[in-house]
Design a protein around this motif. Structure first.
Motif, PDB file in Angstrom:
ATOM      1  N   ARG A 169       0.840  -1.197   0.000  1.00  0.00           N
ATOM      2  CA  ARG A 169       0.000   0.000   0.000  1.00  0.00           C
ATOM      3  C   ARG A 169       0.872   1.242   0.000  1.00  0.00           C
ATOM      4  O   ARG A 169       1.934   1.275   0.610  1.00  0.00           O
ATOM      5  N   CYS A 170       0.410   2.262  -0.691  1.00  0.00           N
ATOM      6  CA  CYS A 170       1.173   3.497  -0.785  1.00  0.00           C
ATOM      7  C   CYS A 170       1.410   4.066   0.608  1.00  0.00           C
ATOM      8  O   CYS A 170       0.491   4.174   1.413  1.00  0.00           O
ATOM      9  N   GLY A 171       2.655   4.428   0.904  1.00  0.00           N
ATOM     10  CA  GLY A 171       2.997   4.983   2.198  1.00  0.00           C
ATOM     11  C   GLY A 171       3.590   3.978   3.150  1.00  0.00           C
ATOM     12  O   GLY A 171       4.124   4.337   4.191  1.00  0.00           O
ATOM     13  N   SER A 172       3.501   2.704   2.814  1.00  0.00           N
ATOM     14  CA  SER A 172       4.028   1.683   3.710  1.00  0.00           C
ATOM     15  C   SER A 172       5.519   1.495   3.488  1.00  0.00           C
ATOM     16  O   SER A 172       6.083   1.943   2.488  1.00  0.00           O
ATOM     17  N   VAL A 173       6.161   0.862   4.432  1.00  0.00           N
ATOM     18  CA  VAL A 173       7.571   0.513   4.317  1.00  0.00           C
ATOM     19  C   VAL A 173       7.669  -0.989   4.510  1.00  0.00           C
ATOM     20  O   VAL A 173       6.707  -1.620   4.950  1.00  0.00           O
ATOM     21  N   PRO A 174       8.780  -1.606   4.183  1.00  0.00           N
ATOM     22  CA  PRO A 174       8.910  -3.048   4.384  1.00  0.00           C
ATOM     23  C   PRO A 174       8.593  -3.440   5.824  1.00  0.00           C
ATOM     24  O   PRO A 174       8.837  -2.683   6.755  1.00  0.00           O
TER      25      PRO A 174
END
Length: 266
Positions: free
Chosen positions: A116-121
């Motif tokens: 999802r946009c904005g997420s990080v690993p």
């Protein structure tokens, strides 16, 4: 005269009835698709294969037509993935350009997975071994200071980081602090973790910031920082420019960014 009028009326009614019969006969075997607002052929005859397609992020598995003209297979969403190039199944991987992900999702380049946009690993950032190459003519790699899980780099290299600066955000978030340096620099973020450039008064004049395709990106301008001709090329994630005072020197290219904002710069 009255007989002729009556006969003519009967002829007209008969003609309309005949035309109506032809119209009904012409649409026999067809059904109205309320979702599409048009007329489509029914699924049939019974037992005929149907489905096995993918369109706009929805996959319809193979099925067969029923006696009432419906397909036994129901569309199933592909999640964060779009359809694969064949148009028959959901994609299972993506490209750094974002191809393979639905709108609002970002391709996590190292694993080629859609997030999802904005997420990080999901794995925690680890800046203990992180460093960033600062092109100052020496070709040396400058190790960062760890602030919890964030790599903090202070631009104090010879030449004031006026050349190309590569910020390695493959393993952890990175913050580059520019005091009176980074003038004319081209800063490139590479990786899925957040990338931030902080400019003090007198720093980052004529700066170019190239954001990573899949990581958050922020340019923070304090005081009279970020003067001249400053350009920010956003990736497909969140991208923002923040100013402590109005600044009309900053030009953003939002591209496919899912959030492209300007805070206090207007």
């Amino acid at each position: 005269m009255r007989r002729l009028v009556a006969f003519g009326a009967l002829t007209l009614v008969g003609g309309l009835a005949a035309a109506s019969c032809q119209l009904v006969s012409g649409i026999d075997g067809m059904s109205v698709d309320d979702t599409a607002g048009g007329v489509v052929a029914e699924c049939g005859p019974a037992g005929t294969p149907c489905g096995g397609t993918c369109e706009r992020g929805k996959h319809t598995p193979p099925g067969v037509c029923t006696d009432d003209g419906r397909c036994t297979a129901e569309p199933v969403g592909c999640g964060l993935y779009d359809c694969d190039p064949s148009g028959t199944a959901c994609a299972t991987s993506c490209l750094p350009s974002g191809a393979g992900c639905i709108d609002g999702a970002v391709c996590h380049a190292p694993s080629a997975t859609c997030t999802r946009c904005g997420s990080v690993p999901e794995e925690a950032g680890d800046c203990s071994g992180n460093n960033s190459f600062l092109a100052s003519g020496s070709g040396e790699r400058t190790r960062c200071d760890c602030n919890e899980e964030t790599c903090v780099l202070t631009c104090d290299a010879d030449g004031g980081c006026a050349g190309s600066v590569l910020l390695d955000t493959l393993k952890s978030p990175v913050v580059l602090e520019c005091d009176d340096q980074c003038n004319g620099a081209v800063v490139t973020c590479m990786g899925p973790y957040p990338c931030e450039v902080v400019c003090s008064s007198g720093g980052c004049r004529d700066l170019t910031l190239r954001c990573s395709q899949d990581g958050r990106c922020l340019l923070k301008c304090n005081g009279t920082g970020c003067a001249g001709d400053v350009n920010v090329a956003c990736g497909a994630n969140f991208c923002a420019v923040a100013c402590s005072v109005p600044n009309d020197s900053i030009h953003r290219a939002c591209g496919s960014s899912c959030s492209c904002t300007e805070i206090g710069c207007e």
